[in-house]
Structures are given as structure tokens and as C-alpha cells.
Write a protein that holds these residues in place. Sequence first.
Motif, short mmCIF file in Angstrom:
data_model
loop_
_atom_site.label_atom_id
_atom_site.label_comp_id
_atom_site.label_asym_id
_atom_site.label_seq_id
_atom_site.Cartn_x
_atom_site.Cartn_y
_atom_site.Cartn_z
N ALA A 95 49.69 49.55 43.94
CA ALA A 95 48.47 50.07 44.31
C ALA A 95 48.12 48.37 45.17
O ALA A 95 47.91 47.56 45.17
N CYS A 96 47.64 49.21 45.88
CA CYS A 96 46.80 48.25 46.60
C CYS A 96 44.89 47.75 45.90
O CYS A 96 45.26 46.57 46.09
N GLY A 97 44.72 48.55 45.50
CA GLY A 97 43.75 48.28 44.77
C GLY A 97 42.48 47.73 44.92
O GLY A 97 41.03 47.83 44.10
N ASP A 98 42.21 47.28 46.82
CA ASP A 98 40.63 48.20 47.29
C ASP A 98 41.19 48.30 48.46
O ASP A 98 41.07 48.12 49.57
N ALA A 99 41.22 49.78 48.60
CA ALA A 99 41.74 50.85 49.52
C ALA A 99 40.35 51.99 49.76
O ALA A 99 40.83 52.55 50.80
N ASP A 105 44.25 41.64 48.46
CA ASP A 105 44.22 40.99 47.77
C ASP A 105 44.44 40.79 46.03
O ASP A 105 44.44 40.39 45.50
N GLU A 106 44.51 42.69 45.21
CA GLU A 106 44.38 43.11 44.35
C GLU A 106 44.71 43.87 44.14
O GLU A 106 45.23 44.42 43.79
N THR A 107 45.71 43.87 45.30
CA THR A 107 47.60 44.78 44.96
C THR A 107 48.11 44.66 43.55
O THR A 107 47.92 43.85 42.86
N LEU A 108 48.81 45.49 42.95
CA LEU A 108 49.27 45.64 41.36
C LEU A 108 49.65 46.22 40.73
O LEU A 108 49.03 47.87 41.29
N PRO A 109 51.05 47.29 40.17
CA PRO A 109 51.35 48.18 39.76
C PRO A 109 50.23 48.74 38.87
O PRO A 109 49.83 48.22 38.35
N GLY A 110 50.10 50.32 39.95
CA GLY A 110 48.62 50.81 39.38
C GLY A 110 48.43 51.68 39.27
O GLY A 110 49.67 52.73 40.12
N SER A 135 44.24 40.31 40.41
CA SER A 135 43.42 41.48 40.29
C SER A 135 42.28 42.02 40.16
O SER A 135 42.49 41.56 38.60
N VAL A 136 42.08 42.40 40.10
CA VAL A 136 40.53 43.15 39.73
C VAL A 136 41.26 44.40 38.48
O VAL A 136 40.60 44.81 37.65
N LEU A 137 42.32 44.62 38.48
CA LEU A 137 42.87 45.62 38.31
C LEU A 137 43.27 45.54 37.08
O LEU A 137 43.30 46.02 35.80
N GLU A 138 43.66 43.85 36.90
CA GLU A 138 44.51 43.03 35.49
C GLU A 138 43.55 43.45 34.24
O GLU A 138 44.66 43.89 33.41
N ARG A 139 42.45 43.50 34.43
CA ARG A 139 41.42 43.68 33.20
C ARG A 139 41.82 44.85 32.74
O ARG A 139 41.18 44.83 31.77
#
Length: 483
Positions: A111-115, A138-143, A342-346
Amino acid sequence: MANVVRVVDHRLDAAGDHVRVARLQPGESAERGREARRAAPRSAHGEWSPPPDRRDPIEILREQAQGRVPDLVPIRYGRMVLSPFTFYRGAAAVMAADLAPTPTTGIVVQACGDAHISNFGGFAAPDRRMVFGPNDFDETLPGPWEWDVKRMAASVEIAAREVGLSAKRRRRLVTASARAYREGMRGFAGESHLDVWYDRLTASELVDRFGGHLGPSGRIVFSDTFAKARRKTSLRAVAKLTEEVGGRLQFRNVPPLLVPLRAHDIPAQHADEADYIRELLDEYTESLDEDRKYLFGTYRFVDMARKVVGVGSVGTRAAIFLLVGRDGRDPLVLQAKEAQASVLERHIGASPLANHGERVVRGQRISHAASDIFLSWQRSLGLDGREHDFYVRQLWDWKASLDLSTMREPGLLAFVRACGWSLARAHARSGDRLAIAAYLGPGPGFDRAIAAFAAAYADQNELDHERLVEAVAAGEVPAEAGI
């Protein structure tokens, strides 16, 4: 409806609690996508209402600011308070918290995380062709792939409100972006692995493929933007950001946006400025492949400065480096930008990579067919004397961004369709594109649901923006306007 992100690993967090960790998985299955409709019906994506225990967005922003440079945080709030769209650009953490309990298929992508659509644009490929796609990882993460689609779609709705379009026209734009994603993914499902990885959208192809309703003036807008971007190089950066003093180039001192190293205290661990710079550049050099290491070695260091960047990124540490090649000419300007969690990690678990700069770089390389030849990562001392993760790239290398506020509706339509297709291409490289395509189906049901979500979430974003306006007025958060 509960979140159904596929759990492929468990991990204990710092408090000893179990958290879910999303992982990319190999394999392709159309049946998997059709089965996912039972767990997360496509119509369910249209639902949005804030839960009773929704966190205060100001609380989330304050929490995010804790690891940032304190004297720059008010600039971030000052930029976010300008409009609902600028607020949205800086509120990726707020939206990640809102998306966490929403239904997903359990199909994981990089995931981009901030698309949001201001994070799409043109940039230079190594073969010196301009390509188009997401340009901020900047916020990319598998998601979940759905989170990227919803962030993109809501940004279309919010941007369309900003330029005064009617509800009917806004819905047309949002639906078009979702349809472009759906049709793009279904097209990629029929391609080979290699074809998907080679596929890219050049600047010239953008208009040809998505600009069928553009008149000559609309085509000129795109061509002018991309032509200007081709002039954004290290030479342009030198002309704009430096001055000559005593026959030597150096960065201008324009606080707080641009502050040269000579105006900062060197970390106590280093004897002098030269010692500090040498360690920074040595760490970066070691991260490069041998061919890039050779190329980088043909340049010599001249100056370094702190630079404020972006909206959501304001407050993270960012430095620019001026280097020159032969005879003191042939400049190269690099940017080292701090990469935090990443903001997704939480919500879906921490990155398996120990360095967040590496997380950003690897996420971008997975998602893109082309990247900056100097793109790499490092961990080094910041000016505060503590270690931070960074990723490094050229400051300007044909980076093109379109001014959405000046675009007419046909131009916006072409642009958002290109964004939807480009996001699908990025997801198709890393996720199960057969499953996603089968889930989406050939009809417009998913498109309509996403349009309904975007309208509802844009309403919420306006309330959140108003909450920030009130917090600034009450002195609850500090803000510096006009910077």
C-alpha cells in the motif's frame, strides 16, 4: 463491520499484546476474490459514520508530532489549517485510524499509505522519460488495497469541493477514478507477471489514454506542466536555492524554510563540520550499488542545509546536499528525508524492516517500474545528535505536480482517471491481481460504493478541519500561517 485484514503473522508489541501483521503473499486466485465478497460485500465500502469512540483528530496529530522538530510543527498546523484539502493532505494518520475498523477483503498489497491525488505526478525514469504515478511513499507498508483506493477517492471529492463543483459533478469524478482503478486492475489480471512489472504510464500517454474529453487548452495544461517539470533539475535547484559568496556556492539562509548547516550546532559526537559531513556521506555511499557508488564518487561535497518540505511531512527532518562534478560545475542536489513509522503500522503491525528509510525505498521499488538512480536509505545522526532513519534521492528530478485548483473539469477528469489506473498498476505488481479483479467484477457496484464513501468522508474531513481551526483559534495548538 469488523476489519478482516488477512492475518498471516502475529507479533507481540512493546506492551506484550498480540498485534496482526499484514504480509504480501505470492499466488493468484480469482476464486479468492469472489469468496471475499461474502466477508466484505462491495456495497459495504460505501458505508462511513464515525464510531462513538472515535479519537479526537487533534489528539492524533499531536501524537504524531512528538517525534518531529518542535519549532517546525507550528508550520505544519499553519499549512493544514488553510483549507479542508490541505488538512486532508496532512491527516493520513487520522484517516488510517478511521479506516482500521472498516471492512476489507484480506488481500494485501504494497500500500502507498497516503494515496491522495496531490501525491500523484510526473517524475523522471532512469531512461530520461517522464512517467506518471504515485510519488510519495513515506507511509508505504503491506496493507489493504481498499485503504489506498478510499484515500484517493476521498481526496478527489475534497478537491472537487474546493474548486466549487456541484455534487453531481463531484460524484462523476470520484466514480471515474474508482472505475479507472477497477478496469485497470481487470486489465492487469490478464497480463503476464513481466508485462505488469514493465508497464508504466508516460506523460505523453496520459493525455492520449485518459484525455479523450480534453480540448486543445486542456492538453496544453498537461504539456506545459510536464515541460516545466523537465526543467526542474539540480541546475534549477542551484539557481533557486544557492548564492555565491567569495567565489564559492552555498545555500541561502532563509529561515525557517532553508537553514544552512553553518547556522546549526554540529552534534557533540563530532569534532567539526567536516567530520560530521564525512560520516553522513560515507553512510550514504555504503548503501549504494557499485555502479551508483562509482557515479556518486565523481562528485565532491560543497554545502548542506535543513529544508522544510510538504504539508504532512513538515516537522520531519529533511536535509539537502549540494555536490559538484568536474571543474566545480555539473551540480547534484540530493535530499535526505526522515522516514518515521508508517501511519498504518499502529493498525496492521510494524514493518519487518528495521530501518524506515529502507521501508520507504523498498516499497517504492516494489510499486514502481522506475525510480531515481540515487534512491537509497541510511541511518545517521541528525542535528539533534540522535540517530534517525532517512531515505535519499535527488531533490528535483523532473518532479511534476499539477495545480488542481486551476484545472477545469475535463482536465480533472483525465487526471483522476490516470491516478486510478496508476494506483491499480502499483497494486497489481505486489498483490493478487486476479483476486482483486474478481472481487471488483465487471459492473459499477464498487465504483458507486466508493463514491458514497468519498462524499461521507469528505463531510467528516470538513468537520475535522473545523476542529483544527477552532483549536488554533483557542491556542490549543500552535500554528504559523503563511510559511
